[in-house]
Design an enzyme around this catalytic site. Sequence first.
Site, PDB file in Angstrom:
ATOM      1  N   ARG A  51      65.375  43.422  26.669  1.00 33.51           N
ATOM      2  CA  ARG A  51      66.336  43.192  25.606  1.00 33.51           C
ATOM      3  C   ARG A  51      67.163  41.921  25.771  1.00 33.51           C
ATOM      4  O   ARG A  51      67.294  41.125  24.840  1.00 33.51           O
ATOM      5  CB  ARG A  51      67.343  44.364  25.497  1.00 33.51           C
ATOM      6  N   THR A  52      67.755  41.759  26.940  1.00 31.63           N
ATOM      7  CA  THR A  52      68.732  40.677  27.071  1.00 31.63           C
ATOM      8  C   THR A  52      68.040  39.319  26.937  1.00 31.63           C
ATOM      9  O   THR A  52      68.472  38.454  26.167  1.00 31.63           O
ATOM     10  CB  THR A  52      69.465  40.794  28.416  1.00 31.63           C
ATOM     11  N   LYS A  80      60.820  29.101  46.540  1.00 31.42           N
ATOM     12  CA  LYS A  80      60.664  28.154  47.665  1.00 31.42           C
ATOM     13  C   LYS A  80      61.974  27.989  48.421  1.00 31.42           C
ATOM     14  O   LYS A  80      62.068  27.154  49.322  1.00 31.42           O
ATOM     15  CB  LYS A  80      60.217  26.795  47.124  1.00 31.42           C
ATOM     16  N   ARG A 101      70.375  35.900  34.504  1.00 34.15           N
ATOM     17  CA  ARG A 101      70.440  37.233  35.137  1.00 34.15           C
ATOM     18  C   ARG A 101      69.996  37.073  36.576  1.00 34.15           C
ATOM     19  O   ARG A 101      69.028  36.360  36.877  1.00 34.15           O
ATOM     20  CB  ARG A 101      69.529  38.224  34.425  1.00 34.15           C
ATOM     21  N   HIS A 129      78.003  42.965  32.972  1.00 28.84           N
ATOM     22  CA  HIS A 129      76.995  42.609  31.960  1.00 28.84           C
ATOM     23  C   HIS A 129      77.746  42.365  30.658  1.00 28.84           C
ATOM     24  O   HIS A 129      77.699  43.169  29.715  1.00 28.84           O
ATOM     25  CB  HIS A 129      75.993  43.765  31.817  1.00 28.84           C
TER      26      HIS A 129
HETATM   27  N1   CP Z   1      70.424  46.486  28.324  1.00 29.95           N
HETATM   28  C1   CP Z   1      69.709  45.599  29.049  1.00 29.95           C
HETATM   29  O1   CP Z   1      70.261  44.780  29.786  1.00 29.95           O
HETATM   30  O2   CP Z   1      68.345  45.687  28.901  1.00 29.95           O
HETATM   31  P1   CP Z   1      67.288  44.750  29.623  1.00 29.95           P
HETATM   32  O3   CP Z   1      67.389  45.038  31.112  1.00 29.95           O
HETATM   33  O4   CP Z   1      65.962  45.094  29.030  1.00 29.95           O
HETATM   34  O5   CP Z   1      67.693  43.319  29.366  1.00 29.95           O
END
Ligand code: CP
Length: 306
Positions: A51-52, A80, A101, A129
């Site tokens: 999603r993100t 590396k 991320r 998040h």
């Molecule tokens: N909600 C969320 O962060 O989903 P993903 O891990 O699929 O990005």
Amino acid sequence: MRSLIDILELTTKELDELIAVAEDIIANPAKYAEVCKGKKLATLFFEPSTRTRLSFEAAMYELGGNVLGFSEANSSSAAKGESVADTAKTISCYADIIAMRHPKEGAPLVASMNASIPVINAGDGGHNHPTQTLADLLTIKREKGSLSGYTIGFCGDLKFGRTVHSLIAALSRYENIKVVLISPDELKLPDYIRKDILEKNNIEFIQTESLESVMPELDILYMTRVQRERFFNEADYIRLKDSYILTPKKLETAKGSLTIMHPLPRVNEISVAIDSDPRAAYFKQVLNGKYMRMALILKLLEVEVK
Ligand code: CP
């Protein structure tokens, strides 16, 4: 130049403005279709995501911009041994904004201190998040009509669930919020969030292990996955993973107006039989995430839309 590492870096006024922009994007998508022409978003994902990452990419394309990046650490020079700081300096030469991320808490902050372009925290370890919180706030606003005056239950892995940490922080800014923390003892909300957010802001809260006992009180139920990737011990994960499974039977005592949320991915926490229940809002969160990320990209790139 601003980044977004922690949701509390945005004032309540800014959160409300982002929601207003997202709602305008929903109503008038054509107005926004070219506004990021010539701009590039880099998605640097050192940890899995559906999603993100893809909603950030869809967001930039729908604003008329372009996207580059990687979806796993092993396809980047991190494999590396390159540092996050050097990666951030490098990507600053190629893109206008970064969504990152990383499994290590604080990595996006380090990136933001070394990049010359805005950095968005797209999830750092079991910490924060913030853009999931933006998706959650828009969902609550659209489902409930406001961000104040309700009882929200957080259920499952409150220890490692970074979406819970960021959403509790954001909701602490709004009026008359009551928080119900539902988890096994081992997956309780970290003390620092309980003390620094809930107690410091005089937010009414209770902690319980029983979802059934609190179900009738809830206006919103925010289910979460037990975060297997954060456990040191597989046996502990297996013992705890099915602590809470929401079924139609368990919803019998819930309010007709309940809103059921989950940041997804879901493993086993919500029965698929609930997906067709009008109270289920988790796939709306998915879509709302794209609109809020569009609004955030516009804000951090300081793009004015007439
Ligand atoms: N909600 C969320 O962060 O989903 P993903 O891990 O699929 O990005």
